[in-house]
Design a protein around this motif. Sequence first.
Motif, PDB file in Angstrom:
ATOM      1  N   ALA A  47      -2.177   5.282 -15.062  1.00  0.00           N
ATOM      2  CA  ALA A  47      -1.496   5.778 -13.870  1.00  0.00           C
ATOM      3  C   ALA A  47      -0.139   6.402 -14.192  1.00  0.00           C
ATOM      4  CB  ALA A  47      -1.321   4.641 -12.860  1.00  0.00           C
ATOM      5  N   LEU A  48       0.571   5.808 -15.133  1.00  0.00           N
ATOM      6  CA  LEU A  48       1.936   6.248 -15.429  1.00  0.00           C
ATOM      7  C   LEU A  48       2.017   7.221 -16.593  1.00  0.00           C
ATOM      8  CD1 LEU A  48       3.707   2.775 -15.092  1.00  0.00           C
ATOM      9  CD2 LEU A  48       3.592   4.589 -13.377  1.00  0.00           C
ATOM     10  N   MET A  77      -1.330  -3.909 -24.006  1.00  0.00           N
ATOM     11  CA  MET A  77       0.020  -4.100 -23.486  1.00  0.00           C
ATOM     12  C   MET A  77       0.678  -2.743 -23.263  1.00  0.00           C
ATOM     13  SD  MET A  77       3.370  -5.892 -25.242  1.00  0.00           S
ATOM     14  CE  MET A  77       3.832  -4.393 -26.099  1.00  0.00           C
ATOM     15  N   CYS A  78       1.489  -2.641 -22.225  1.00  0.00           N
ATOM     16  CA  CYS A  78       2.398  -1.505 -22.027  1.00  0.00           C
ATOM     17  C   CYS A  78       3.612  -2.024 -21.286  1.00  0.00           C
ATOM     18  CB  CYS A  78       1.736  -0.356 -21.273  1.00  0.00           C
ATOM     19  SG  CYS A  78       1.384  -0.709 -19.543  1.00  0.00           S
ATOM     20  N   GLY A  79       4.670  -1.252 -21.265  1.00  0.00           N
ATOM     21  CA  GLY A  79       5.889  -1.721 -20.616  1.00  0.00           C
ATOM     22  C   GLY A  79       6.743  -0.568 -20.144  1.00  0.00           C
ATOM     23  N   VAL A  80       7.653  -0.886 -19.210  1.00  0.00           N
ATOM     24  CA  VAL A  80       8.599   0.110 -18.704  1.00  0.00           C
ATOM     25  C   VAL A  80       9.994  -0.509 -18.727  1.00  0.00           C
ATOM     26  CG1 VAL A  80       6.863   1.204 -17.239  1.00  0.00           C
ATOM     27  CG2 VAL A  80       8.301  -0.611 -16.287  1.00  0.00           C
ATOM     28  N   ASP A  99      11.423   4.308 -10.768  1.00  0.00           N
ATOM     29  CA  ASP A  99      10.629   5.532 -10.899  1.00  0.00           C
ATOM     30  C   ASP A  99       9.153   5.202 -11.120  1.00  0.00           C
ATOM     31  OD1 ASP A  99      12.902   7.089 -10.624  1.00  0.00           O
ATOM     32  OD2 ASP A  99      13.297   7.115 -12.776  1.00  0.00           O
ATOM     33  N   TYR A 100       8.897   4.206 -11.958  1.00  0.00           N
ATOM     34  CA  TYR A 100       7.514   3.825 -12.226  1.00  0.00           C
ATOM     35  C   TYR A 100       6.885   3.120 -11.021  1.00  0.00           C
ATOM     36  CZ  TYR A 100       8.590   4.953 -17.083  1.00  0.00           C
ATOM     37  OH  TYR A 100       8.946   5.623 -18.232  1.00  0.00           O
ATOM     38  N   ILE A 135       3.063   2.850  -6.481  1.00  0.00           N
ATOM     39  CA  ILE A 135       2.889   2.635  -5.043  1.00  0.00           C
ATOM     40  C   ILE A 135       2.250   3.853  -4.396  1.00  0.00           C
ATOM     41  CG2 ILE A 135       4.108   2.259  -2.862  1.00  0.00           C
ATOM     42  CD1 ILE A 135       3.896  -0.214  -4.620  1.00  0.00           C
ATOM     43  N   SER A 136       2.682   5.049  -4.803  1.00  0.00           N
ATOM     44  CA  SER A 136       2.120   6.274  -4.219  1.00  0.00           C
ATOM     45  C   SER A 136       0.637   6.414  -4.529  1.00  0.00           C
ATOM     46  CB  SER A 136       2.874   7.499  -4.735  1.00  0.00           C
ATOM     47  OG  SER A 136       2.660   7.688  -6.127  1.00  0.00           O
TER      48      SER A 136
END
Length: 911
Positions: A56-57, A74-77, A84-85, A90-91
């Motif tokens: 998605a991101l 695994m992933c991260g922000v 922003d993420y 949500i959108s």
Amino acid sequence: MSQNQSAKTAPAEARVTPMMAQFIEIKTANPDSLLFYRMGDFYEMFFEDAEIAARALGITLTKRGKHQGEDIPMCGVPVHAADDYLQKLISLGHRVSVCEQTENPAEAKKRGAKSVVRRDVVRLVTPGTLTEERLLDSGSNNYLAAMTRLRGGSLNNDSVYGLAWIDMSTGTFQVSETDDLRLAADLAQIAPRELILPDSLLQENDIRQTAEQSGGSLSPVPRAFFDSATAADRLAHYFGVKTLDGFGTFSRAELSAAAGILAYVEKTQLGERPPLDPPTREAGAGRMLIDPATRANLELTRTLGGEKQGSLLATLDRTVTGGGSRLLASRLAGPLVNPDEISRRHDAVEFFLENEMMREGLRQTLKGAPDMARALSRIALQRGGPRDILSIAQGLSAAREALEQTGSIQGSIPAEVTTARASLEAAPHELGAELVQALKEDPPLLKRDGNFVAAGYNSDLDELRALRDESRKVIARLQAEIAEELGVRSLKIKHNNVLGWFIEAPTAQSDKMVADPGRFIHRQSMAGAMRFTTTELAALESKIASAGERSLSIEMEIFERLAAEIVAAGEAIKAAAQGLSIFDVSSALAKLAQEETHVRPTVDESRAFDIKAGRHPVVERALRVSGGDSFVANDANLGPDKSDDPTGNIWLITGPNMAGKSTFLRQNALIAVMAQMGAFVPAASAHIGVVDRLFSRVGAADDLARGRSTFMVEMVETAAILNQAGDRSLVILDEIGRGTATFDGLSIAWATIEHLHEINKSRALFATHYHELTALSQKLDRLSNATVKVKEWKGDVVFLHEIVPGAADRSYGIQVAKLAGLPTSVVERSKAVLSQLEEQDRQSPAKSMIDELPLFAAFAQTNAAGADGAINPIDTVAEELDVINPDDMTPREALEALYRLKASRNAGKAG
């Protein structure tokens, strides 16, 4: 065997680390959302959550160790960019559980070197529960709505629906009751970002389709959320009152919906209570009813392509604040039907129109007014920062200045302006002055960054900042003082990681310090030098070391105190924000009226609809921007001939495509909306009797997802109009019946006109290409023919866009096709075919049938009698033979009539 024992005996690659065990436990408790798991400066996601989020991101999917022998995705922000993420997730319709560290690592180590820092979900982020400024559209409300259904209710219907909707970013809380006929229109007016409803209700196809049509994300919840038996107690508990009597009277359905939405808020906010206003009841009868299809067709807030640009809202919007833009959108979504309330809004617009200098000064003030309502909500939810406090300060300053500007006008002030001024007068201006004094002009976004309190506001803080920021100067000053006192010019104050700060002097010149051990404490002897400290230097060192930490602590205390004062004054602040929004909308509509030459309409209880030189606001603006031709204004008079007549007139409009029929239809509907929302209108004059329901069937599109063709969609929308429109309605219909065979379409359009005339008695504009229907004006006394004026020039058609009395004798379709660029061979062949068809059908049988068939009302009575068995099928065949004129029929029409008569005869035998 315990979990710990099994972990010790399991193979190394299959063991679950304490951190991963914690993640799995928290994820298990929150299965329906993506889990943002806080690890230091990042939110990490694992397993399926990581795979979903990475797609998605558009971020990199990595791995971290193994679980049950397989790699852990695994992933991260980064935490600082999380908003922003979140917005993107949500959108896309995802829900996100935010899991924070609830203790610092030092506290965790006290329980053991390998202890995992405690974490817990502090918030469930959903589309309808957003409050962060960066996640919200400043010009649109972010409504979370709840819908429930009860059997029986105050609307004399077997089923009654309760609706409740809130905007957590501003505190708005409203409820209403509705029924099956109004439900879709009421949801369309709210336009929720997220809609919660009982999971059992969502299983019903009709309800699901209506809910999906609202455009919001659907969130099914257990039926227990909407328990009407405990609803009143739940609301009273939330607002800290013993009874709801002080808030007004609510139906059981309204209380049920309100309780459901509060239960959802408590679930998603995990203990934090948004500062919601007490619920207010919005009577559906107080607003013009506009169904979803009509809103879409008229492009009130969005174009058919989903864009705001090009909509009526974008064309009207001259507001300069976020709150004003939201209020304008709200008024456009739900125009009023009470003439007195409408007139009060018009009075305010006229007030600002007449006082231009004051208006422009006020608008400059409003431009500097931040969004106080949303800042207040974030502060109350403990999500606010220094900039939110500054927003309150600047907003209250703007309120004070706006109060002075609007009070300088001599003469009477309209009621709406007076009400707004009263809310500004009651604002906590002393608090605003303190906030201005307390905050720097450009504070950081996050309070944890510190350095947001203004210099001079707190003396202890100023001293600590001086130590923190000017420690070198403080040390240098102390060094100079001691050196001068002892007469040792080479004396230095230095620092190292072993001794910290110390005084160093040559051994030969240290006798005075050695002789005063009570003041100068010996720390170290060096070759040729001695080192000392003093109580003063030790205290200074301690202050310097802790100055940063202590200054941040003081700033945090100041923040919490100011935030508490803001929350305590929340009601007055919200009222002031609403007052500024009213000023913004009224002054913006006045500026619009001045720029676009709009006039004040007359709106009353009559059935009038008399528009002189009306214009389409969106098309007119587009023509001006593009440098095209000026807009051609047109009149429309759909009111009854007598003032006491409750029935409206119908205009049957014919003319070629591209000539402006659809624009004319739409502009009159938009003028009605603008007038009743409280705006001036694009016309020379306008007299409108209140329109309680607006229906529009303009344009066509299929709905393949629901198995509906273009024609089916057209018929569904037309059915809704004929079943619901009344004598106060305004109906706009364009090309009814065009999606099917010629005779089918003509028949449907014919019957629709008669139904509008005889049964609905609505004011209506009906555009058609079936020129035969113009003959109906000879029998329907409230039906008038109008046409779009055109001119033929050297084989081409010139559109004059002027609506005049009369009927078109042709559609000019081939000329339009030529303008569109059809090959010349196709155009010429079309002309030849048309010539032959016109030769064979000089006189349409429809026109003679209009003269011979009974009117709709008489036909309806006959049809009803037949249904009861009172009519002999043989008589029906005989009556039909009486109205057939073989000389006026083509061979195909005669054959169709014969089959029809045969079918009627067979039906009679079967009966």
